[in-house]
Enzyme design. Structure first.
Site, mmCIF file in Angstrom:
data_model
loop_
_atom_site.group_PDB
_atom_site.id
_atom_site.type_symbol
_atom_site.label_atom_id
_atom_site.label_comp_id
_atom_site.label_asym_id
_atom_site.label_seq_id
_atom_site.Cartn_x
_atom_site.Cartn_y
_atom_site.Cartn_z
ATOM 1 N N ARG A 97 45.689 -27.565 -41.418
ATOM 2 C CA ARG A 97 45.804 -27.674 -39.954
ATOM 3 C C ARG A 97 45.304 -26.440 -39.214
ATOM 4 N NH1 ARG A 97 50.586 -29.966 -41.602
ATOM 5 N NH2 ARG A 97 50.395 -32.237 -41.709
ATOM 6 N N LYS A 119 32.655 -23.841 -30.970
ATOM 7 C CA LYS A 119 32.275 -25.215 -31.346
ATOM 8 C C LYS A 119 31.921 -25.210 -32.822
ATOM 9 C CE LYS A 119 30.390 -27.216 -27.088
ATOM 10 N NZ LYS A 119 29.191 -27.827 -26.470
ATOM 11 N N GLU A 161 16.470 -19.352 -27.864
ATOM 12 C CA GLU A 161 17.772 -19.292 -27.162
ATOM 13 C C GLU A 161 17.870 -18.015 -26.331
ATOM 14 O OE1 GLU A 161 19.795 -21.898 -27.222
ATOM 15 O OE2 GLU A 161 19.513 -22.924 -29.148
ATOM 16 N N LYS A 200 26.881 -15.561 -23.387
ATOM 17 C CA LYS A 200 27.489 -16.809 -23.853
ATOM 18 C C LYS A 200 29.007 -16.728 -23.693
ATOM 19 C CE LYS A 200 28.059 -20.430 -27.112
ATOM 20 N NZ LYS A 200 27.567 -21.216 -28.230
ATOM 21 N N GLU A 210 33.925 -27.177 -21.411
ATOM 22 C CA GLU A 210 32.815 -27.874 -20.775
ATOM 23 C C GLU A 210 33.300 -28.920 -19.785
ATOM 24 O OE1 GLU A 210 29.796 -28.206 -23.786
ATOM 25 O OE2 GLU A 210 28.694 -29.658 -22.586
ATOM 26 N N ARG A 215 29.688 -24.365 -18.556
ATOM 27 C CA ARG A 215 29.273 -24.269 -19.953
ATOM 28 C C ARG A 215 28.051 -25.140 -20.219
ATOM 29 N NH1 ARG A 215 32.715 -23.536 -25.571
ATOM 30 N NH2 ARG A 215 30.876 -23.614 -26.881
ATOM 31 N N ASN A 219 23.196 -25.838 -22.135
ATOM 32 C CA ASN A 219 22.421 -26.972 -22.645
ATOM 33 C C ASN A 219 21.048 -27.091 -22.004
ATOM 34 O OD1 ASN A 219 24.476 -27.763 -24.356
ATOM 35 N ND2 ASN A 219 25.459 -29.011 -22.778
ATOM 36 N N HIS A 222 18.173 -28.625 -23.808
ATOM 37 C CA HIS A 222 18.746 -29.283 -24.977
ATOM 38 C C HIS A 222 18.782 -30.804 -24.888
ATOM 39 C CE1 HIS A 222 19.789 -25.242 -26.132
ATOM 40 N NE2 HIS A 222 20.388 -25.648 -27.232
ATOM 41 N N HIS A 226 17.309 -32.059 -28.105
ATOM 42 C CA HIS A 226 18.042 -32.866 -29.085
ATOM 43 C C HIS A 226 17.338 -34.197 -29.340
ATOM 44 C CE1 HIS A 226 22.084 -30.601 -28.374
ATOM 45 N NE2 HIS A 226 21.389 -30.054 -29.343
ATOM 46 N N HIS A 239 15.577 -26.263 -34.507
ATOM 47 C CA HIS A 239 16.310 -26.504 -33.259
ATOM 48 C C HIS A 239 15.707 -25.686 -32.112
ATOM 49 C CE1 HIS A 239 19.594 -27.068 -30.464
ATOM 50 N NE2 HIS A 239 19.770 -25.756 -30.397
HETATM 51 N N1 LIG Z 1 28.255 -24.190 -32.738
HETATM 52 C C1 LIG Z 1 27.365 -23.992 -31.783
HETATM 53 O O1 LIG Z 1 27.704 -23.693 -30.645
HETATM 54 C C2 LIG Z 1 25.905 -24.100 -32.130
HETATM 55 C C3 LIG Z 1 24.946 -23.611 -31.228
HETATM 56 C C4 LIG Z 1 23.598 -23.655 -31.606
HETATM 57 C C5 LIG Z 1 23.234 -24.176 -32.847
HETATM 58 N N2 LIG Z 1 24.194 -24.649 -33.701
HETATM 59 C C6 LIG Z 1 23.841 -25.178 -35.030
HETATM 60 O O2 LIG Z 1 23.248 -24.141 -35.793
HETATM 61 C C7 LIG Z 1 22.434 -24.736 -36.808
HETATM 62 C C8 LIG Z 1 21.154 -23.955 -36.938
HETATM 63 O O3 LIG Z 1 21.467 -22.640 -37.277
HETATM 64 P P1 LIG Z 1 20.337 -21.571 -37.656
HETATM 65 O O4 LIG Z 1 19.195 -21.735 -36.763
HETATM 66 O O5 LIG Z 1 21.033 -20.277 -37.756
HETATM 67 O O6 LIG Z 1 19.797 -22.094 -39.082
HETATM 68 P P2 LIG Z 1 20.343 -22.036 -40.575
HETATM 69 O O7 LIG Z 1 21.765 -21.739 -40.663
HETATM 70 O O8 LIG Z 1 19.834 -23.264 -41.196
HETATM 71 O O9 LIG Z 1 19.534 -20.782 -41.199
HETATM 72 C C9 LIG Z 1 18.137 -20.802 -41.191
HETATM 73 C C10 LIG Z 1 17.519 -20.336 -42.499
HETATM 74 O O10 LIG Z 1 17.557 -18.911 -42.560
HETATM 75 C C11 LIG Z 1 18.078 -18.471 -43.818
HETATM 76 N N3 LIG Z 1 18.734 -17.189 -43.531
HETATM 77 C C12 LIG Z 1 19.830 -16.991 -42.755
HETATM 78 N N4 LIG Z 1 20.049 -15.681 -42.557
HETATM 79 C C13 LIG Z 1 19.097 -15.024 -43.254
HETATM 80 C C14 LIG Z 1 18.795 -13.640 -43.420
HETATM 81 N N5 LIG Z 1 19.487 -12.681 -42.796
HETATM 82 N N6 LIG Z 1 17.761 -13.323 -44.221
HETATM 83 C C15 LIG Z 1 17.028 -14.294 -44.818
HETATM 84 N N7 LIG Z 1 17.242 -15.615 -44.667
HETATM 85 C C16 LIG Z 1 18.260 -15.977 -43.884
HETATM 86 C C17 LIG Z 1 18.960 -19.599 -44.262
HETATM 87 O O11 LIG Z 1 19.096 -19.614 -45.656
HETATM 88 C C18 LIG Z 1 18.207 -20.822 -43.759
HETATM 89 O O12 LIG Z 1 17.223 -21.192 -44.682
HETATM 90 C C19 LIG Z 1 22.239 -26.176 -36.396
HETATM 91 O O13 LIG Z 1 22.986 -27.008 -37.257
HETATM 92 C C20 LIG Z 1 22.802 -26.242 -34.981
HETATM 93 O O14 LIG Z 1 23.369 -27.515 -34.690
HETATM 94 C C21 LIG Z 1 25.512 -24.610 -33.355
HETATM 95 ZN ZN LIG Z 2 20.687 -24.483 -28.947
#
Ligand SMILES: NC(=O)c1ccc[n+]([C@@H]2O[C@H](COP(=O)([O-])OP(=O)(O)OC[C@H]3O[C@@H](n4cnc5c(N)ncnc54)[C@H](O)[C@@H]3O)[C@@H](O)[C@H]2O)c1
Ligand SMILES: [Zn+2]
Length: 334
Positions: A97, A119, A161, A200, A210, A215, A219, A222, A226, A239
């Site tokens: 939980r 999130k 971003e 942020k 939101e 907030r 987006n 986005h 998306h 993304h």
């Molecule tokens: N929670 C939120 O508010 C929020 C906001 C934006 C995006 N997201 C989510 O985030 C995800 C995308 O995240 P991302 O863009 O960080 O991609 P990711 O987590 O897939 O990482 C990208 C790549 O970089 C590699 N990597 C990471 N750090 C590294 C480093 N320091 N050195 C070498 N390689 C490294 C990873 O192995 C991976 O292959 C999506 O699923 C998206 O929906 C969430």
């Molecule tokens: Zn984003």
């Protein structure tokens, strides 16, 4: 309840100490490059890539936590990008939980955006992030030195971003980016990361769940972004790449609606291209199919479509009831 968790700025060498005693979920690529985290405590390596944000991996994480002896007073640490951060955040929010999670973002995307704001979630077959929770991390450990090993394409995707923050809230940052794109060698990289994270947190602090529209400014780009990710198939476009295209397209829409100052879309297209990001719809994109894909977007409200639109750099508001035909026309005018 505040979802804006404290940020700790930290040198790379100190980062593993923030994971001590925690159950660490680590992106396998990151763990390979930074093996010191493997000694901080029990570690589960997560296969890199969006496919790890699944119900299956979530179940695997829960079972691992239980088998490895995690208890209600344990904590989870997330080492990696948004994939591991979202997965670990949701696992922590639901294991027994809810146990605390420390976020240690290693991508630019996670440092400026996904690690903050509480999130978390996983993808379902029906769409991205369809199961998840709001739960603030206990803290976010910011060590921009991780970016030295981040692949260039991932860095650029995260930079999209950064451009978003400049456009929705930080006009001085936008001008800074226009004068020179952000790179892993930018002398002010750490300050830029910290400024985006603070931006942020400020927005999340004012509108955690939101509900006021503030907030929703996050987006910007986005709704189109998306839909593009969905249409292209998740994983084809990063993304951030989809968001870059989305920011230009949504600015064109804003101009067409008389909401934005003329020239905004052009300005962003030039800037984002200088950052090495795509700015136009991929060849062969069907504008109507794209708008249909937006219909399934969670941001849809009432009649018409909803967009977070910038009127001028620093000002972003939620615009609802946009006729789908107007969106199709704006997309075709690109
Ligand atoms: N929670 C939120 O508010 C929020 C906001 C934006 C995006 N997201 C989510 O985030 C995800 C995308 O995240 P991302 O863009 O960080 O991609 P990711 O987590 O897939 O990482 C990208 C790549 O970089 C590699 N990597 C990471 N750090 C590294 C480093 N320091 N050195 C070498 N390689 C490294 C990873 O192995 C991976 O292959 C999506 O699923 C998206 O929906 C969430
Ligand atoms: Zn984003």
């Amino acid at each position: 309840v505040s979802l804006a968790a404290p940020v700790v700025r930290c040198a790379l060498e100190q980062a593993p100490s923030h994971c001590e005693g925690a159950f660490v979920l680590a992106d396998a690529n990151v763990l390979r490059r930074y093996p010191a985290f493997g000694e901080a405590g029990p570690v589960l390596a997560v296969r890199p890539g969006e496919r790890s944000k699944s119900v299956r991996s979530l179940a695997r994480v829960w079972e691992w936590l239980a088998a490895a002896g995690a208890r209600r007073d344990s904590r989870v640490a997330a080492l990696g990008g948004g994939v591991v951060g979202d997965l670990a955040g949701f696992a922590a929010a639901t294991f027994m939980r809810g146990v605390p999670v420390v976020q240690v973002p290693t991508t630019l995307m996670a440092m400026v955006d996904s690690a903050h704001g509480g999130k978390s979630g996983v993808n379902l077959a029906a769409g991205k992030n369809l199961a998840g929770a709001f739960a603030a991390p206990e803290r976010v450990v910011l060590a921009p030195a991780f970016l030295a090993t981040l692949p260039a394409r991932e860095f650029r995707a995260g930079a999209a971003e950064v451009w978003k923050y400049g456009t929705i809230a930080l006009p001085a940052l936008l001008e800074r980016l226009e004068s020179a794109p952000l790179s892993r060698r930018s002398p002010d990289l750490e300050d830029v990361v910290a400024a985006c994270a603070a931006c942020k947190l400020d927005i999340v602090g004012r509108d955690p769940y939101e509900t006021t529209g503030e907030r929703a400014a996050l987006n910007f780009g986005h709704t189109v972004g998306h839909a593009l990710e969905k249409l292209a198939g998740y994983g084809k476009l990063r993304h951030g790449e989809a968001v870059a295209i989305g920011m230009v397209a949504e600015s064109r829409l804003a101009e067409r609606l008389g909401h934005a100052v003329p020239g905004l879309a052009r300005r962003l297209a030039v800037g984002l291209a200088s950052q090495g990001l795509p700015t136009g719809l991929p060849d062969g994109t069907d504008a109507e199919a794209l708008v249909a894909a937006m219909g399934g977007d969670k941001k849809r409200t009432g009649y018409g479509l909803a967009f977070s639109l910038v009127s001028e750099p620093g000002r972003c508001t939620l615009v609802t009831g946009v006729a789908p035909d107007t969106v199709v026309a704006a997309l075709r005018s690109g």
